[in-house]
Design a protein around this motif. Structure first.
Motif, PDB file in Angstrom:
ATOM      1  N   PRO A  29     -26.796 -41.279  20.038  1.00  0.00           N
ATOM      2  CA  PRO A  29     -26.649 -39.855  20.590  1.00  0.00           C
ATOM      3  C   PRO A  29     -25.302 -39.621  20.899  1.00  0.00           C
ATOM      4  CG  PRO A  29     -28.782 -41.027  21.553  1.00  0.00           C
ATOM      5  CD  PRO A  29     -27.712 -42.037  20.742  1.00  0.00           C
ATOM      6  N   PHE A  30     -24.316 -40.536  21.450  1.00  0.00           N
ATOM      7  CA  PHE A  30     -22.944 -39.975  21.939  1.00  0.00           C
ATOM      8  C   PHE A  30     -22.355 -39.747  20.701  1.00  0.00           C
ATOM      9  CE2 PHE A  30     -18.680 -41.092  22.727  1.00  0.00           C
ATOM     10  CZ  PHE A  30     -18.176 -40.434  23.889  1.00  0.00           C
ATOM     11  N   GLU A  31     -22.120 -40.554  19.585  1.00  0.00           N
ATOM     12  CA  GLU A  31     -21.532 -40.566  18.366  1.00  0.00           C
ATOM     13  C   GLU A  31     -21.997 -39.109  17.674  1.00  0.00           C
ATOM     14  OE1 GLU A  31     -20.513 -45.096  17.343  1.00  0.00           O
ATOM     15  OE2 GLU A  31     -21.405 -43.617  15.797  1.00  0.00           O
ATOM     16  N   THR A  32     -23.379 -38.653  17.737  1.00  0.00           N
ATOM     17  CA  THR A  32     -23.821 -37.600  17.303  1.00  0.00           C
ATOM     18  C   THR A  32     -23.441 -36.593  17.960  1.00  0.00           C
ATOM     19  OG1 THR A  32     -26.004 -39.031  16.931  1.00  0.00           O
ATOM     20  CG2 THR A  32     -25.919 -36.413  16.574  1.00  0.00           C
ATOM     21  N   LEU A  33     -23.239 -36.480  19.333  1.00  0.00           N
ATOM     22  CA  LEU A  33     -22.601 -35.319  19.907  1.00  0.00           C
ATOM     23  C   LEU A  33     -21.130 -35.073  19.464  1.00  0.00           C
ATOM     24  CD1 LEU A  33     -22.584 -33.274  22.272  1.00  0.00           C
ATOM     25  CD2 LEU A  33     -22.127 -34.934  23.769  1.00  0.00           C
ATOM     26  N   ILE A  34     -20.319 -36.282  19.641  1.00  0.00           N
ATOM     27  CA  ILE A  34     -18.908 -36.081  19.405  1.00  0.00           C
ATOM     28  C   ILE A  34     -18.658 -35.425  18.044  1.00  0.00           C
ATOM     29  CG2 ILE A  34     -16.744 -37.352  19.220  1.00  0.00           C
ATOM     30  CD1 ILE A  34     -17.980 -36.759  22.056  1.00  0.00           C
ATOM     31  N   VAL A 117     -20.791 -27.437  24.088  1.00  0.00           N
ATOM     32  CA  VAL A 117     -22.076 -27.524  23.467  1.00  0.00           C
ATOM     33  C   VAL A 117     -22.690 -26.221  23.433  1.00  0.00           C
ATOM     34  CG1 VAL A 117     -24.369 -28.973  23.361  1.00  0.00           C
ATOM     35  CG2 VAL A 117     -22.174 -29.885  23.775  1.00  0.00           C
ATOM     36  N   GLY A 118     -22.780 -25.401  22.056  1.00  0.00           N
ATOM     37  CA  GLY A 118     -23.758 -24.302  22.244  1.00  0.00           C
ATOM     38  C   GLY A 118     -25.091 -24.451  21.598  1.00  0.00           C
ATOM     39  N   GLN A 119     -25.770 -23.413  21.153  1.00  0.00           N
ATOM     40  CA  GLN A 119     -27.126 -23.639  20.787  1.00  0.00           C
ATOM     41  C   GLN A 119     -27.063 -24.380  19.399  1.00  0.00           C
ATOM     42  OE1 GLN A 119     -29.732 -21.648  21.616  1.00  0.00           O
ATOM     43  NE2 GLN A 119     -31.042 -21.705  19.724  1.00  0.00           N
ATOM     44  N   LYS A 120     -26.109 -24.289  18.459  1.00  0.00           N
ATOM     45  CA  LYS A 120     -26.321 -25.257  17.191  1.00  0.00           C
ATOM     46  C   LYS A 120     -26.013 -26.631  17.373  1.00  0.00           C
ATOM     47  CE  LYS A 120     -22.898 -26.523  14.733  1.00  0.00           C
ATOM     48  NZ  LYS A 120     -22.131 -26.791  13.809  1.00  0.00           N
ATOM     49  N   THR A 121     -25.013 -26.809  18.236  1.00  0.00           N
ATOM     50  CA  THR A 121     -24.617 -28.363  18.498  1.00  0.00           C
ATOM     51  C   THR A 121     -25.718 -28.826  19.007  1.00  0.00           C
ATOM     52  OG1 THR A 121     -22.182 -27.628  18.653  1.00  0.00           O
ATOM     53  CG2 THR A 121     -23.163 -29.827  19.723  1.00  0.00           C
ATOM     54  N   ALA A 122     -26.304 -28.193  20.239  1.00  0.00           N
ATOM     55  CA  ALA A 122     -27.594 -28.841  20.806  1.00  0.00           C
ATOM     56  C   ALA A 122     -28.752 -29.025  19.912  1.00  0.00           C
ATOM     57  CB  ALA A 122     -28.031 -27.902  22.095  1.00  0.00           C
ATOM     58  N   GLY A 123     -28.783 -28.190  19.188  1.00  0.00           N
ATOM     59  CA  GLY A 123     -29.991 -28.432  18.094  1.00  0.00           C
ATOM     60  C   GLY A 123     -29.724 -29.630  17.044  1.00  0.00           C
ATOM     61  N   VAL A 124     -28.541 -29.692  16.833  1.00  0.00           N
ATOM     62  CA  VAL A 124     -28.212 -30.788  15.740  1.00  0.00           C
ATOM     63  C   VAL A 124     -28.366 -32.122  16.713  1.00  0.00           C
ATOM     64  CG1 VAL A 124     -26.369 -31.979  14.604  1.00  0.00           C
ATOM     65  CG2 VAL A 124     -26.551 -29.442  14.203  1.00  0.00           C
ATOM     66  N   VAL A 125     -27.970 -32.281  17.931  1.00  0.00           N
ATOM     67  CA  VAL A 125     -28.239 -33.425  18.612  1.00  0.00           C
ATOM     68  C   VAL A 125     -29.797 -33.684  18.724  1.00  0.00           C
ATOM     69  CG1 VAL A 125     -27.829 -34.601  20.935  1.00  0.00           C
ATOM     70  CG2 VAL A 125     -25.776 -33.064  19.815  1.00  0.00           C
ATOM     71  N   LEU A 126     -30.370 -32.909  19.164  1.00  0.00           N
ATOM     72  CA  LEU A 126     -31.849 -32.941  19.423  1.00  0.00           C
ATOM     73  C   LEU A 126     -32.547 -33.470  18.222  1.00  0.00           C
ATOM     74  CD1 LEU A 126     -32.393 -30.102  21.764  1.00  0.00           C
ATOM     75  CD2 LEU A 126     -32.589 -32.137  22.358  1.00  0.00           C
ATOM     76  N   ALA A 128     -30.894 -34.848  15.373  1.00  0.00           N
ATOM     77  CA  ALA A 128     -30.463 -35.801  14.748  1.00  0.00           C
ATOM     78  C   ALA A 128     -30.637 -37.294  15.592  1.00  0.00           C
ATOM     79  CB  ALA A 128     -29.055 -35.922  14.104  1.00  0.00           C
ATOM     80  N   ALA A 129     -30.281 -37.169  16.985  1.00  0.00           N
ATOM     81  CA  ALA A 129     -30.232 -38.198  17.905  1.00  0.00           C
ATOM     82  C   ALA A 129     -31.828 -38.344  18.395  1.00  0.00           C
ATOM     83  CB  ALA A 129     -29.391 -37.877  19.200  1.00  0.00           C
ATOM     84  N   PHE A 130     -32.478 -37.581  18.483  1.00  0.00           N
ATOM     85  CA  PHE A 130     -33.666 -37.592  19.439  1.00  0.00           C
ATOM     86  C   PHE A 130     -35.047 -37.136  18.701  1.00  0.00           C
ATOM     87  CE2 PHE A 130     -30.359 -36.606  22.594  1.00  0.00           C
ATOM     88  CZ  PHE A 130     -30.682 -37.790  23.056  1.00  0.00           C
ATOM     89  N   GLY A 131     -34.734 -36.956  17.307  1.00  0.00           N
ATOM     90  CA  GLY A 131     -35.810 -36.727  16.468  1.00  0.00           C
ATOM     91  C   GLY A 131     -36.675 -35.469  16.660  1.00  0.00           C
TER      92      GLY A 131
END
Ligand code: SF4
Length: 210
Positions: A29-34, A117-126, A128-131
């Motif tokens: 998840p950290f790498e996904t966020l960055i 972290v905006g709407q898109k970045t949060a969505g991508v992390v949720l 890709a990192a959390f399924g």
């Protein structure tokens, strides 16, 4: 467009891109966020080149939080917007250390409270990192969805809301990748290749004004 046609669009894109998947490289998840913060207005290929050097040196929030933004800037310069990105990455890493023991939180509200972290970045992390079932709207999803007629909202937030309404939840995450792949490979911003597009036979409403 109605939901049944939208499902046909997804089916046609899935046939075209059966291998569609995220093109950013990340392992946790950290790498996904960055990587997602770095990807703003930058190609995934370039982000992957930068993170291949960055992550072995700074593999987690604790290591990244020790940097000053000025020290990070030269390491991510190739991604563009490096001044703001460095500032946000260091601030987000420090917030993760201070508030979450270095871990990336798994709710949209907590993610969107992090710097950069905006709407898109949060969505991508949720996604890709959390399924999670998510359909984040980046530049490709915004353009292609509106052209096809899946959505007509004037903002990414509105388009995301419309896609959530018209598509079955189980296709959201795959649909996000399918639409991005189509935007990168066929429905380009400037010259969409309609002549070789399987949606050109009536599924695409071709709202080309965007
Ligand atoms: S028909 Fe043209 S505008 Fe429509 S999705 Fe295909 S490439 Fe894009």
């Amino acid at each position: 467009m109605d939901a049944s046609r939208a499902a046909q669009v997804m089916e046609a894109l899935h046939q075209l891109y059966p291998e569609a998947k995220p093109e950013l490289h990340f392992a946790d998840p950290f790498e996904t966020l960055i990587a997602t913060i770095l990807s703003a207005q930058c190609t995934d290929k370039r982000v992957n080149m930068v993170t291949a050097r960055l992550f072995p040196q700074y593999p987690d929030a604790f290591a990244m939080a020790k940097l000053e933004p000025e020290e990070l800037e030269p390491l991510i310069r190739e991604c563009g917007l490096y001044h703001n990105k460095a500032k946000n990455i260091v601030a987000a890493s420090r917030a993760l250390v201070a508030q979450y023991d270095g871990k990336v939180p798994s709710t949209r509200k907590e993610l969107m409270a992090l710097p950069g972290v905006g709407q898109k970045t949060a969505g991508v992390v949720l996604l890709a990192a959390f399924g999670d079932d998510q359909i984040p709207v980046d530049t490709h999803v915004f353009r292609v969805s509106r052209r096809i007629g899946l959505a007509d909202g004037n903002t990414p937030e509105k388009v995301e809301e419309q896609l959530r309404a018209i598509l079955d939840r189980e296709i959201w995450s795959l649909g996000h990748h399918l639409i991005i792949w189509h935007g990168r490979r066929c429905c380009h911003a400037r010259k969409p290749e309609c002549a070789r597009c399987p949606l050109d036979g009536g599924l695409c409403e071709k709202h080309m004004e965007n």
